[in-house]
Scaffold this motif. Structure first.
Motif, PDB file in Angstrom:
ATOM      1  N   TYR A  92       0.830  -1.203   0.000  1.00 37.87           N
ATOM      2  CA  TYR A  92       0.000   0.000   0.000  1.00 37.87           C
ATOM      3  C   TYR A  92       0.869   1.260   0.000  1.00 37.87           C
ATOM      4  O   TYR A  92       0.618   2.211  -0.745  1.00 37.87           O
ATOM      5  N   ALA A  93       1.892   1.262   0.865  1.00 35.64           N
ATOM      6  CA  ALA A  93       2.761   2.438   0.971  1.00 35.64           C
ATOM      7  C   ALA A  93       3.507   2.678  -0.338  1.00 35.64           C
ATOM      8  O   ALA A  93       3.615   3.816  -0.817  1.00 35.64           O
ATOM      9  N   ALA A  94       4.038   1.606  -0.926  1.00 41.95           N
ATOM     10  CA  ALA A  94       4.787   1.749  -2.173  1.00 41.95           C
ATOM     11  C   ALA A  94       3.890   2.257  -3.294  1.00 41.95           C
ATOM     12  O   ALA A  94       4.285   3.136  -4.073  1.00 41.95           O
ATOM     13  N   GLN A 143       4.804  13.584   0.973  1.00 40.33           N
ATOM     14  CA  GLN A 143       6.264  13.501   1.048  1.00 40.33           C
ATOM     15  C   GLN A 143       6.699  12.160   1.618  1.00 40.33           C
ATOM     16  O   GLN A 143       7.764  11.639   1.281  1.00 40.33           O
ATOM     17  N   ASP A 144       5.870  11.591   2.494  1.00 40.85           N
ATOM     18  CA  ASP A 144       6.164  10.293   3.074  1.00 40.85           C
ATOM     19  C   ASP A 144       4.856   9.507   3.179  1.00 40.85           C
ATOM     20  O   ASP A 144       3.773  10.074   3.037  1.00 40.85           O
ATOM     21  N   GLN A 145       4.971   8.204   3.423  1.00 38.28           N
ATOM     22  CA  GLN A 145       3.808   7.350   3.541  1.00 38.28           C
ATOM     23  C   GLN A 145       3.869   6.626   4.884  1.00 38.28           C
ATOM     24  O   GLN A 145       4.946   6.232   5.340  1.00 38.28           O
ATOM     25  N   ARG A 146       2.708   6.457   5.485  1.00 41.36           N
ATOM     26  CA  ARG A 146       2.626   5.796   6.776  1.00 41.36           C
ATOM     27  C   ARG A 146       1.691   4.594   6.684  1.00 41.36           C
ATOM     28  O   ARG A 146       0.748   4.595   5.891  1.00 41.36           O
ATOM     29  N   ILE A 147       1.946   3.602   7.521  1.00 36.85           N
ATOM     30  CA  ILE A 147       1.112   2.401   7.572  1.00 36.85           C
ATOM     31  C   ILE A 147       0.630   2.226   9.004  1.00 36.85           C
ATOM     32  O   ILE A 147       1.436   2.258   9.945  1.00 36.85           O
ATOM     33  N   VAL A 148      -0.661   2.045   9.175  1.00 34.94           N
ATOM     34  CA  VAL A 148      -1.244   1.816  10.499  1.00 34.94           C
ATOM     35  C   VAL A 148      -2.015   0.495  10.456  1.00 34.94           C
ATOM     36  O   VAL A 148      -2.904   0.312   9.620  1.00 34.94           O
ATOM     37  N   PHE A 149      -1.645  -0.425  11.335  1.00 32.39           N
ATOM     38  CA  PHE A 149      -2.345  -1.695  11.467  1.00 32.39           C
ATOM     39  C   PHE A 149      -3.202  -1.659  12.726  1.00 32.39           C
ATOM     40  O   PHE A 149      -2.726  -1.220  13.789  1.00 32.39           O
ATOM     41  N   VAL A 150      -4.427  -2.130  12.623  1.00 30.84           N
ATOM     42  CA  VAL A 150      -5.337  -2.149  13.765  1.00 30.84           C
ATOM     43  C   VAL A 150      -5.888  -3.565  13.911  1.00 30.84           C
ATOM     44  O   VAL A 150      -6.456  -4.119  12.962  1.00 30.84           O
TER      45      VAL A 150
END
Length: 347
Positions: A92-94, A143-150
């Motif tokens: 997803y981030a890529a 500018q950057d990508q973040r990943i949040v797992f819940v």
């Protein structure tokens, strides 16, 4: 967690699962849409739900923007987070790392037209308004990508991988939740477990010792961000732009730039650097502007002026004027050119 009353009324709340209580992953998704900060521990602006990504054969549960205008992909599991979800998040981030303003704006418009989007945004709300009102002043979109797992828990093998990625500056967060039962009442308790929160107590008065631009922004930009020659030119330029009575400024309290605003909207940002600075003027009619003519009026090189359809990935049109102490800028012309560029010429 304990439920307490009088000394004889103390009991432990029962931990139950979403599945056992008949809740679906969709329910968890709706709770986050309605109150992201309560569960995720951070305020986000949601711009997408169940986004199908054909190129990777998968879909993003929730897509959001954080205060720095970074893209946040949120992956939800009703039960435990299991191996393979780490690779899923990295995909997803890529993939979203290539999304520009137009792509994100289109995604926002699609979300806004859905039942869920209509609960969060007015019909006339634009993506640019969301960014300007929610994000920090000096944001750069995606500018950057973040990943949040819940999820309810993290399997041990996955936990090791996610902590390893987080320790190596991959922006991954894990939120673990518990569903607690007290008779007929249910409570959702959520906690960030990766990375381990460094600060759990917030002082009443913020400490600005690590943010000197907030304490004395003018000194910061003139003495720390600029050298002696550039600082003198910056003072002259801000004095000239102060003559624009339709703008409020200069406002010195940002780390990277000095702002001139109209209402709540930034129209000019002077982006300071050691040996030069840029004057960025936003929301202009690019079709009526010629960079060479502006440069000639100011008495500077043609290469020092650029007319852009998209300033810094913001989706806003603008003009950038690069200033350095070796130039002889006509400050009266700067004031008049700024009026004309911003469409605020006097009769």
């Amino acid at each position: 967690m304990l439920r307490v009353g009088d000394e004889e009324d103390v009991s432990t709340l029962e931990t139950v699962s979403l599945k056992d209580e008949g809740f679906r992953e969709d329910d968890l998704r709706e709770w986050i849409i309605n109150s992201p900060e309560s569960i995720l521990g951070e305020d986000f602006r949601l711009i997408g739900r169940e986004i199908s990504v054909k190129q990777i054969g998968d879909g993003i549960d929730l897509l959001a923007i954080d205060r720095d205008a970074n893209v946040v992909a949120i992956e939800l599991k009703r039960g435990a987070l299991k191996p393979k979800v780490d690779f899923q998040g990295l995909k997803y981030a890529a993939y979203t790392s290539h999304w520009d303003y137009s792509k994100l704006r289109d995604q926002f418009e699609k979300f806004k037209s859905t039942t869920w989007g209509r609960t969060l945004y007015e019909e006339e709300t634009t993506f640019t308004e969301v960014l300007d009102e929610f994000c920090n002043e000096d944001y750069t979109l995606n500018q950057d990508q973040r990943i949040v797992f819940v999820g309810e828990s993290v399997r041990e093998r996955l936990d090791i991988v996610l902590r390893w990625l987080s320790d190596r500056s991959i922006d991954i967060s894990v939120i673990e939740f518990q569903l607690l039962k007290d008779g007929d009442r249910l409570y959702l308790d959520a906690e960030q477990t990766i990375p381990t929160p460094e600060h759990t107590v917030t002082d009443v008065s913020p400490d600005t010792s690590d943010e000197p631009w907030k304490e004395d922004g003018q000194s910061w930009h003139l003495n720390e961000r600029s050298n002696e020659e550039t600082a003198g030119l910056l003072e002259d330029v801000t004095a000239a732009l102060q003559e624009l009575e339709f703008l409020n400024g200069p406002e010195w309290g940002q780390k990277h730039y000095v702002a001139f605003n109209k209402g709540r909207k930034r129209r000019i940002a002077i982006r300071t650097k050691r040996t030069l600075f840029h004057i960025d003027l936003y929301d202009v009619d690019t079709a009526s502007l010629d960079a060479a003519e502006i440069a000639d009026a100011l008495g500077i090189d043609a290469e020092s002026v650029a007319v852009k359809e998209d300033m810094r990935g913001s989706g806003r049109s603008g003009v950038r004027i690069t200033c350095n102490p070796n130039q002889e800028i006509d400050f009266d012309a700067l004031e008049s050119q700024a009026r004309e560029i911003l469409g605020e010429t006097t009769e």
